[in-house]
Write a protein that holds these residues in place. Structure first.
Motif, short mmCIF file in Angstrom:
data_model
loop_
_atom_site.label_atom_id
_atom_site.label_comp_id
_atom_site.label_asym_id
_atom_site.label_seq_id
_atom_site.Cartn_x
_atom_site.Cartn_y
_atom_site.Cartn_z
N ARG A 123 -13.57 -3.10 -5.45
CA ARG A 123 -12.94 -2.62 -4.22
C ARG A 123 -11.55 -2.08 -4.49
NH1 ARG A 123 -15.66 -4.32 0.03
NH2 ARG A 123 -13.96 -4.54 1.51
N ALA A 124 -11.13 -1.15 -3.66
CA ALA A 124 -9.79 -0.56 -3.73
C ALA A 124 -9.44 -0.18 -5.18
CB ALA A 124 -8.75 -1.53 -3.16
N GLN A 178 -8.49 6.77 5.11
CA GLN A 178 -7.38 6.54 6.05
C GLN A 178 -6.70 7.87 6.40
OE1 GLN A 178 -5.26 3.66 3.67
NE2 GLN A 178 -6.65 2.00 4.27
N GLU A 197 -19.23 -2.01 10.72
CA GLU A 197 -20.61 -2.18 10.20
C GLU A 197 -21.56 -1.70 11.30
OE1 GLU A 197 -20.84 -2.86 7.15
OE2 GLU A 197 -18.90 -3.74 6.77
N THR A 208 -17.88 1.23 0.07
CA THR A 208 -17.36 -0.13 0.25
C THR A 208 -15.97 -0.24 -0.41
OG1 THR A 208 -18.55 -0.72 -1.76
CG2 THR A 208 -19.58 -1.33 0.33
N GLY A 209 -15.09 -0.99 0.25
CA GLY A 209 -13.77 -1.26 -0.32
C GLY A 209 -12.83 -0.07 -0.30
N SER A 210 -13.10 0.93 0.56
CA SER A 210 -12.26 2.13 0.56
C SER A 210 -11.18 2.07 1.64
CB SER A 210 -13.14 3.38 0.74
OG SER A 210 -13.92 3.25 1.91
N GLY A 211 -11.06 0.96 2.34
CA GLY A 211 -9.95 0.81 3.29
C GLY A 211 -10.27 1.24 4.71
N LYS A 212 -11.51 1.08 5.14
CA LYS A 212 -11.88 1.51 6.50
C LYS A 212 -11.20 0.65 7.57
CE LYS A 212 -16.41 1.32 5.51
NZ LYS A 212 -16.42 1.22 4.04
N THR A 213 -10.94 -0.61 7.24
CA THR A 213 -10.36 -1.49 8.28
C THR A 213 -9.02 -0.94 8.79
OG1 THR A 213 -11.36 -3.29 7.01
CG2 THR A 213 -9.91 -3.93 8.81
N ARG A 234 -18.98 -6.04 -2.77
CA ARG A 234 -17.96 -7.10 -2.64
C ARG A 234 -17.03 -7.07 -3.83
NH1 ARG A 234 -17.42 -6.20 1.35
NH2 ARG A 234 -19.24 -4.88 1.32
N THR A 287 0.29 4.24 -0.98
CA THR A 287 -0.36 5.49 -0.57
C THR A 287 -1.55 5.20 0.36
OG1 THR A 287 -1.77 5.34 -2.51
CG2 THR A 287 0.21 6.71 -2.71
N ASP A 339 -13.82 -9.15 2.24
CA ASP A 339 -12.87 -8.53 1.33
C ASP A 339 -12.05 -9.59 0.61
OD1 ASP A 339 -11.32 -6.27 0.30
OD2 ASP A 339 -9.71 -7.11 1.53
N GLY A 391 -18.71 -6.36 4.42
CA GLY A 391 -17.33 -6.39 4.91
C GLY A 391 -16.39 -7.37 4.24
N PHE A 443 0.85 -1.20 0.00
CA PHE A 443 0.00 0.00 0.00
C PHE A 443 0.89 1.25 0.00
CE2 PHE A 443 -3.13 -2.69 2.72
CZ PHE A 443 -3.46 -3.42 1.58
#
Ligand SMILES: Nc1ncnc2c1ncn2[C@@H]1O[C@H](COP(=O)(O)OP(=O)(O)OP(=O)(O)O)[C@@H](O)[C@H]1O
Length: 597
Positions: A363-364, A34, A173, A53-58, A360, A29, A335, A333, A27
């Motif tokens: 993503r990213a 984030q 979530e 969704t899939g934007s890197g919240k984790t 799903r 960047t 991924d 969620g 990653f």
């Protein structure tokens, strides 16, 4: 395309090993969510984060926790016995397990950190009890706990667990965790945690939680909203197609055979529907109708946890072209970067879940495509319904005229074994119950439900006796409910399992004998009855008939009244929604408590 931000530009201190870890993960960047969340959540702020969704919240909550745990000013690596530092709650076991793995992917490249920073997963499995979790916790001394609400609640209730050192609470979530299914458990957990802590709420659809978000006990939360114009990522292309119910399975197989994809998720409405269609697809693979290079998996909530997690692991890990048949248990969620195709045989109950299902894939910033099947007629209104919620879909058409062979195969396959046939009836009944609970009831109405088409879709030859069918299909019911030209004796369908078939034959014989005996007894009684008694019995029967008829009429009238009032309520809701949305668009504000922050 969003602007890339280097990790060096982040507006807070980040431990060098964490930077190295994201570098190892590839990653280069930060994602926008984030960049905005990590500085706030690493500091002293509670955060309420909504981002597609899939934007890197984790990573946006994993990194602040690791940053503070591993050298921030707050906490030593080692906790006192029975204490922990961070608690992450998510609605499903699969998602908890995934978050657990993300934490570990930071730690694994650094054995010295891995020894000091430890995570424990708290999810209900058949294999381990809460007591096992407690023993492991006391011995292993993890600082980070990740789990599902029910199991976490049971775990925290133990006097051996001390919550006073808990600095971080994350509800991933969060809108789902704060809805009525989980709220009680989440509230119980909150009562057990110290008030002085940082709380983070994360979701792609957080605004749908409305005022509920304030139940999470935050002080002065910062709202972070990183949505683009639309509520789905730009890399995700959402289509709808119009297809009659009885052709859906044909179209599904056609798309799986002819579309180029790496991994596909197919959403079905019910667990029993998944097991039924999965069994048939396995048969299609064997008989060469479904490409043999396509691996088929199934996942639903009625499976054992260990088998659920194993299936997800295998589906994630395989490099072969694969398809996963599942329910909404895998809507949020999950991924799996290679998923590039999502199919929905029917829209979910909830428009928010629609976004999660589609999300799903795409993503990213990877390209992804999702297609939802809609019945021509009333269900087309669903497209406008979603537009009001800022989700846009474009239409795609397939040549469905040549399709229909799969349906015939499905019926033949189902009739080979009574167990399959019964499975089909259960799946059909479960689907009608599912359909009746749609939140957009002005569109998905039992009055307009395609009872016959859906019965064909599930391989049925005759409509089962259900109150919904009697009530809504009425005169339109085909002769005696038969969906095939030549009705036949359903009792003649045997179980493939020999023992089950023997038991069934035995039951049929016993029922025959009992019926004969009953008939003989009744005839004997009739012969013995005095003439005056016979007349009295006849009159009583006629009286009962009249009473039943008037009762039935009253019930039908009541239902009709309720229905018309329900309907107008729903129409009102729908109009309200459109009105509110227009108003919000004019004033530039977005509705809901989330936006009021
Ligand atoms: N900085 C980054 N650069 C590139 N990829 C990233 C970055 N951060 C996370 N990812 C990847 O993006 C994908 C999606 O991340 P994540 O699962 O956190 O999304 P999410 O926003 O939580 O999605 P959802 O709302 O569906 O749960 C993951 O595969 C993750 O590895």
């Amino acid at each position: 395309m969003v602007k890339s931000l280097s990790w060096d530009e982040i507006n807070c201190e980040i431990q060098p090993w964490l930077k190295e870890a994201v570098d190892i993960m590839g990653f280069a960047t930060m994602t926008p969510v984030q960049a905005s969340t990590i500085p706030m959540f690493s500091g002293n702020k509670d955060v309420v984060v909504e981002s597609v969704t899939g934007s890197g919240k984790t990573l946006a909550f994993v990194m602040p926790i690791l940053q503070n745990l591993s050298g921030g000013h707050i906490s030593p690596f080692k906790m006192k016995r029975g204490h922990f530092f961070a608690l992450i709650i998510s609605p499903t076991r699969e998602l908890s397990n995934q978050i657990f793995k993300v934490f570990n992917s930071f730690l694994t490249p650094f054995p010295e950190k891995e020894e000091l920073i430890k995570c424990q997963l708290l999810v209900g499995t058949g294999a381990s009890s809460v007591r096992d979790d407690l023993n492991h916790f006391l011995e292993y001394t993890p600082q980070i706990l990740i789990g599902t609400p029910g199991r976490v609640q049971d775990f925290l209730k133990s006097s051996a667990v001390k919550t006073s050192s808990c600095e971080y609470l994350v509800l991933d979530e969060a809108d789902k965790l704060l809805d009525m299914n989980f709220l009680k458990e989440v509230e119980n957990i909150l009562k057990l945690l110290p008030k002085q802590r940082r709380t983070g709420l994360f979701s792609a659809t957080l605004r749908s939680a409305g005022n509920q978000i304030f139940k999470a006990g935050m002080t002065n939360p910062v709202k972070i909203s990183v949505n683009s114009k639309s509520r789905n990522p730009e890399s995700l292309h959402i289509n709808y197609t119009l297809v009659p119910s009885d052709i859906k399975l044909d179209l599904l197989i056609h798309l799986l055979n002819t579309t180029k994809f790496k991994k596909c998720i197919v959403y079905l409405p019910t667990c029993v529907g998944v097991t039924y269609i999965y069994a048939f697809m396995k048969y299609l693979s064997k008989s060469g109708v479904l490409s043999d290079d396509l691996n088929v998996y199934s996942l639903h909530g009625k499976l054992q946890t260990s088998s659920r997690l194993k299936t997800l692991d295998t589906f994630s890990g395989t490099v072969s072209k694969s398809v996963l048949l599942t329910t909404d248990v895998a809507a949020r969620g999950i991924d799996i970067p290679e998923i590039d195709f999502v199919l929905q045989l029917d829209p979910p109950h909830d428009a928010e879940v629609f976004l999660h299902r589609c999300g799903r894939t795409g993503r990213a910033e990877k390209e992804g495509r999702a297609i939802v099947f809609l019945n021509p007629g009333r269900e087309e209104d669903y497209v406008r319904f979603l537009e009001v919620k800022n989700v846009s879909l474009s239409r795609v058409d397939f040549d469905i005229n040549s399709l229909g062979q799969v349906l015939r195969k499905f019926r033949d396959w189902s009739l080979e074994d009574r167990a399959r046939f019964e499975h089909g009836v259960k799946a059909y009944v479960a689907f009608i119950r599912y359909y009746s609970k749609h939140s957009a009831q002005s569109i998905f109405r039992l009055q307009n439900f395609d009872y016959i088409g859906v019965a064909k879709l599930y391989g049925l030859v005759r409509l089962p006796r259900m109150p919904e069918i009697t009530k809504y299909l009425g005169d339109r019911t085909p002769d005696d409910g038969w969906l095939v030209d030549s009705p036949f004796d359903l009792d003649a369908i045997p179980y493939a399992n020999k023992q089950m078939e023997l038991a069934r034959q035995q039951k049929i014989r016993e029922a025959g004998v009992a019926a004969d005996q009953k008939k003989q007894k009744r005839n004997q009684e009739k012969r013995n009855m005095a003439w005056s008694n016979k007349t009295a019995a006849k009159e009583a029967k006629a009286g009962r008939k009249v009473k039943m008829a008037s009762k039935r009429k009253a019930i039908e009238e009541k239902i009709a009244n309720e229905e018309s009032s329900d309907d107008s309520d729903i129409q009102e809701d729908w109009k309200d929604l459109v009105r509110k949305n227009k108003k919000c668009k004019h004033s530039g504000e977005v509705q809901g408590a989330f936006s009021d922050l």
